[in-house]
Enzyme design. Structure first.
Site, PDB file in Angstrom:
ATOM      1  N   THR A   1      58.722  22.728  50.612  1.00 16.49           N
ATOM      2  CA  THR A   1      60.156  22.508  50.760  1.00 16.49           C
ATOM      3  C   THR A   1      60.863  23.504  49.853  1.00 16.49           C
ATOM      4  O   THR A   1      60.577  23.566  48.661  1.00 16.49           O
ATOM      5  CB  THR A   1      60.516  21.070  50.348  1.00 16.49           C
ATOM      6  OG1 THR A   1      59.732  20.178  51.133  1.00 16.49           O
ATOM      7  CG2 THR A   1      61.987  20.784  50.580  1.00 16.49           C
ATOM      8  N   ASP A   2      61.739  24.319  50.433  1.00 14.37           N
ATOM      9  CA  ASP A   2      62.498  25.293  49.641  1.00 14.37           C
ATOM     10  C   ASP A   2      63.785  24.643  49.151  1.00 14.37           C
ATOM     11  O   ASP A   2      64.571  24.139  49.953  1.00 14.37           O
ATOM     12  CB  ASP A   2      62.867  26.520  50.497  1.00 14.37           C
ATOM     13  CG  ASP A   2      61.638  27.329  50.909  1.00 14.37           C
ATOM     14  OD1 ASP A   2      60.593  27.229  50.230  1.00 14.37           O
ATOM     15  OD2 ASP A   2      61.734  28.074  51.906  1.00 14.37           O
TER      16      ASP A   2
ATOM     17  N   GLY B   1      56.707  27.475  53.433  1.00 11.70           N
ATOM     18  CA  GLY B   1      55.248  27.411  53.329  1.00 11.70           C
ATOM     19  C   GLY B   1      54.690  28.286  54.434  1.00 11.70           C
ATOM     20  O   GLY B   1      55.081  28.139  55.599  1.00 11.70           O
TER      21      GLY B   1
ATOM     22  N   ASN C   1      50.525  42.396  54.564  1.00 10.77           N
ATOM     23  CA  ASN C   1      51.610  43.374  54.417  1.00 10.77           C
ATOM     24  C   ASN C   1      51.201  44.450  53.408  1.00 10.77           C
ATOM     25  O   ASN C   1      50.091  44.438  52.869  1.00 10.77           O
ATOM     26  CB  ASN C   1      52.941  42.679  54.086  1.00 10.77           C
ATOM     27  CG  ASN C   1      52.991  42.092  52.680  1.00 10.77           C
ATOM     28  OD1 ASN C   1      52.156  42.395  51.814  1.00 10.77           O
ATOM     29  ND2 ASN C   1      53.988  41.259  52.436  1.00 10.77           N
TER      30      ASN C   1
ATOM     31  N   LEU D   1      54.400  46.813  58.160  1.00  8.64           N
ATOM     32  CA  LEU D   1      55.114  47.818  57.363  1.00  8.64           C
ATOM     33  C   LEU D   1      56.622  47.655  57.489  1.00  8.64           C
ATOM     34  O   LEU D   1      57.347  48.659  57.583  1.00  8.64           O
ATOM     35  CB  LEU D   1      54.693  49.220  57.846  1.00  8.64           C
ATOM     36  CG  LEU D   1      53.183  49.528  57.815  1.00  8.64           C
ATOM     37  CD1 LEU D   1      52.872  50.807  58.597  1.00  8.64           C
ATOM     38  CD2 LEU D   1      52.703  49.663  56.376  1.00  8.64           C
ATOM     39  N   GLY D   2      57.097  46.420  57.512  1.00  6.71           N
ATOM     40  CA  GLY D   2      58.541  46.182  57.602  1.00  6.71           C
ATOM     41  C   GLY D   2      59.143  46.878  58.806  1.00  6.71           C
ATOM     42  O   GLY D   2      58.615  46.777  59.917  1.00  6.71           O
TER      43      GLY D   2
ATOM     44  N   THR E   1      63.192  37.353  54.770  1.00 12.16           N
ATOM     45  CA  THR E   1      62.301  36.290  54.285  1.00 12.16           C
ATOM     46  C   THR E   1      61.537  35.670  55.453  1.00 12.16           C
ATOM     47  O   THR E   1      62.141  35.277  56.447  1.00 12.16           O
ATOM     48  CB  THR E   1      63.114  35.160  53.597  1.00 12.16           C
ATOM     49  OG1 THR E   1      64.141  35.747  52.819  1.00 12.16           O
ATOM     50  CG2 THR E   1      62.217  34.303  52.717  1.00 12.16           C
TER      51      THR E   1
ATOM     52  N   ASP F   1      55.494  35.919  58.400  1.00  8.70           N
ATOM     53  CA  ASP F   1      55.007  34.673  59.002  1.00  8.70           C
ATOM     54  C   ASP F   1      55.414  34.571  60.476  1.00  8.70           C
ATOM     55  O   ASP F   1      54.654  34.072  61.304  1.00  8.70           O
ATOM     56  CB  ASP F   1      55.537  33.448  58.234  1.00  8.70           C
ATOM     57  CG  ASP F   1      54.954  33.361  56.821  1.00  8.70           C
ATOM     58  OD1 ASP F   1      53.852  33.912  56.597  1.00  8.70           O
ATOM     59  OD2 ASP F   1      55.598  32.737  55.957  1.00  8.70           O
TER      60      ASP F   1
HETATM   61  N1  LIG Z   1      64.089  45.843  59.074  1.00 13.30           N
HETATM   62  C1  LIG Z   1      63.274  45.521  60.087  1.00 13.30           C
HETATM   63  N2  LIG Z   1      63.505  45.993  61.348  1.00 13.30           N
HETATM   64  C2  LIG Z   1      62.703  45.661  62.373  1.00 13.30           C
HETATM   65  N3  LIG Z   1      61.617  44.885  62.237  1.00 13.30           N
HETATM   66  C3  LIG Z   1      61.323  44.393  61.026  1.00 13.30           C
HETATM   67  C4  LIG Z   1      62.133  44.672  59.881  1.00 13.30           C
HETATM   68  N4  LIG Z   1      61.582  44.045  58.804  1.00 13.30           N
HETATM   69  C5  LIG Z   1      60.497  43.406  59.276  1.00 13.30           C
HETATM   70  N5  LIG Z   1      60.329  43.609  60.595  1.00 13.30           N
HETATM   71  C6  LIG Z   1      59.253  43.086  61.457  1.00 13.30           C
HETATM   72  O1  LIG Z   1      58.562  42.066  60.742  1.00 13.30           O
HETATM   73  C7  LIG Z   1      57.189  42.427  60.550  1.00 13.30           C
HETATM   74  C8  LIG Z   1      56.733  41.917  59.208  1.00 13.30           C
HETATM   75  O2  LIG Z   1      57.551  42.449  58.197  1.00 13.30           O
HETATM   76  P1  LIG Z   1      57.014  42.798  56.745  1.00 13.30           P
HETATM   77  O3  LIG Z   1      58.195  43.104  55.909  1.00 13.30           O
HETATM   78  O4  LIG Z   1      55.957  43.833  56.838  1.00 13.30           O
HETATM   79  O5  LIG Z   1      56.309  41.416  56.329  1.00 13.30           O
HETATM   80  P2  LIG Z   1      56.507  40.480  55.022  1.00 13.30           P
HETATM   81  O6  LIG Z   1      57.506  39.455  55.411  1.00 13.30           O
HETATM   82  O7  LIG Z   1      55.148  39.897  54.812  1.00 13.30           O
HETATM   83  O8  LIG Z   1      56.927  41.354  53.918  1.00 13.30           O
HETATM   84  C9  LIG Z   1      57.149  43.930  60.684  1.00 13.30           C
HETATM   85  O9  LIG Z   1      55.880  44.373  61.112  1.00 13.30           O
HETATM   86  C10 LIG Z   1      58.228  44.180  61.730  1.00 13.30           C
HETATM   87  O10 LIG Z   1      57.719  43.979  63.027  1.00 13.30           O
HETATM   88  C1  LIG Z   2      54.310  40.759  51.129  1.00 10.66           C
HETATM   89  O1  LIG Z   2      54.226  39.351  51.169  1.00 10.66           O
HETATM   90  C2  LIG Z   2      54.364  38.729  49.899  1.00 10.66           C
HETATM   91  C3  LIG Z   2      54.156  37.255  50.104  1.00 10.66           C
HETATM   92  O2  LIG Z   2      52.804  37.022  50.308  1.00 10.66           O
HETATM   93  C4  LIG Z   2      55.733  39.029  49.314  1.00 10.66           C
HETATM   94  O3  LIG Z   2      55.860  38.446  48.038  1.00 10.66           O
HETATM   95  C5  LIG Z   2      55.916  40.534  49.221  1.00 10.66           C
HETATM   96  O4  LIG Z   2      57.222  40.828  48.795  1.00 10.66           O
HETATM   97  C6  LIG Z   2      55.664  41.198  50.580  1.00 10.66           C
HETATM   98  N1  LIG Z   2      55.662  42.635  50.440  1.00 10.66           N
HETATM   99  C7  LIG Z   2      56.436  43.452  51.147  1.00 10.66           C
HETATM  100  C8  LIG Z   2      56.275  44.907  50.885  1.00 10.66           C
HETATM  101  O5  LIG Z   2      57.238  43.053  51.967  1.00 10.66           O
END
Ligand SMILES: Nc1ncnc2c1ncn2[C@@H]1O[C@H](COP(=O)(O)OP(=O)(O)O)[C@@H](O)[C@H]1O
Ligand SMILES: *[C@@H]1O[C@H](CO)[C@@H](O)[C@H](O)[C@H]1NC(C)=O
Length: 327
Positions: A31-32, A58, A204, A241-242, A270, A274
């Protein structure tokens, strides 16, 4: 105790005699408790915030809810406290169509919580108390064996006792159930068996760095880290990779592909990882022979939708809000 009774319950019998689950997640519920304030308090200081909300989080639960919202038939194996947060969490699963017969409630610990303070610059300070999550035990796992062994996909992370995750993954592997393992939050001394039981090892950049001790800032560096993770015994590796999407590596044909994603205006990333994993699980269950690169492309589109909305689970898209080509 409810976990011991579930075999006798009519709901359980009904569920188990119907079609098997697409996706079973063995993992965490948190729970956040989020307070927004102008700045973070100093040690010993009390300050006034301007907003408060409670969210469902979670990693395990997040991934399960995303898979369910895409239309997967899902079950969660987890432990929450015998408290109001635990009751609310179970209701949250029900509201999302997740089967809760394997979500136990204990009076020995509180429901997992993350107390989060966010300042106006978006920086945060977080205390996590895993609580009941750490009490998920072999008994619950054994109760869930019929569901795990007949599922299409099993998903695990590291917010419960790592040995429980490993046991669940082994259970799945022994029954030829596909496994997705998300080594999050990453631990430096990960049991090497985790690599061997992962059909898809998905993490990630920061987790890949911690596990491989390589720097992962570019697509090229992610390929190198991915190769190192493959070498440890996973069948396939995905490093997200975001905004750059992800890289997908497969041991079978030694391939290593960058799968870009559509750039979007992110308002809250956030829980994006997941959402990605929940979508991955949905796609692997519904399209068992689909190429992993295409599965990852689709998961990226789903996660991309989630980052355009504030919140964690509240930002996860439903099937009806997504393009038909993703299903
Ligand atoms: N700014 C963004 N624009 C488009 N897709 C995104 C963006 N940020 C995250 N995503 C999508 O979410 C997936 C997971 O994001 P990532 O930041 O790598 O994971 P985490 O939440 O674990 O840090 C990426 O592979 C991408 O498909
Ligand atoms: C990868 O996921 C972790 C949570 O497990 C988070 O704390 C961290 O910021 C994430 N890294 C990136 C680069 O998004």
């Amino acid at each position: 105790m409810s976990s011991c009774l579930c075999h006798e319950s009519p709901t359980f019998k009904k569920v188990m005699t119907e079609e098997a689950f697409d996706v079973v997640v063995v993992g965490s519920c948190m729970t956040d408790l989020v307070s927004q304030s102008p700045r973070l308090p100093k040690e010993g200081e009390t300050i006034h915030g301007h907003n408060f909300f409670i969210g469902f989080g979670g990693k395990g639960a997040n991934q399960c809810i995303q898979a369910a919202r895409l239309g997967a038939k899902t079950a969660m194996v987890a432990k929450v406290g015998k408290d109001s947060f635990g009751d609310s969490y179970i209701q949250n699963f029900k509201d999302n169509g997740v089967y809760t017969g394997f979500v136990g409630q204990t009076s020995d610990a509180a429901t997992g919580v993350a107390s989060i303070i966010v300042n106006d610059a978006g920086e945060n300070a977080i205390v996590i108390v895993a609580g009941a999550n750490m009490l998920l035990s072999d008994t619950e796992l054994q109760n869930a064996l019929p569901a795990i062994s007949s599922a299409k996909v099993l998903v695990c992370q590291l917010e419960i006792s790592p040995q429980m995750s490993l046991r669940a993954l082994r259970m799945a592997q022994e029954n030829k159930v596909k496994t997705i393992f998300n080594p999050a939050p990453a631990i430096p001394d990960l049991d090497p068996d985790f690599y061997r039981v992962s059909d898809v090892f998905c993490c990630n950049e920061s987790e890949a760095e911690l596990l491989t001790a390589l720097s992962v800032n570019t697509v090229e560096e992610a390929r190198c880290a991915g190769r190192e993770l493959l070498r440890r015994g996973c069948s396939t590796v995905i490093i997200t990779l975001g905004a750059q999407g992800c890289v997908v590596l497969k041991a079978a044909d030694s391939s290593c592909k960058h799968v870009p994603t559509t750039p979007v205006d992110a308002v809250d990333t956030t829980g994006a990882g997941d959402s990605f994993i929940g979508a991955l699980a949905y796609d692997m269950a519904h399209h068992p022979t689909m190429q992993l690169e295409e599965v990852a492309r689709r998961a990226g589109q789903v996660a991309g939708a989630s980052v355009q909305v504030m919140g964690t689970q509240s930002s996860y898209p439903h099937k009806r809000h997504l393009a038909a080509e993703l299903f």
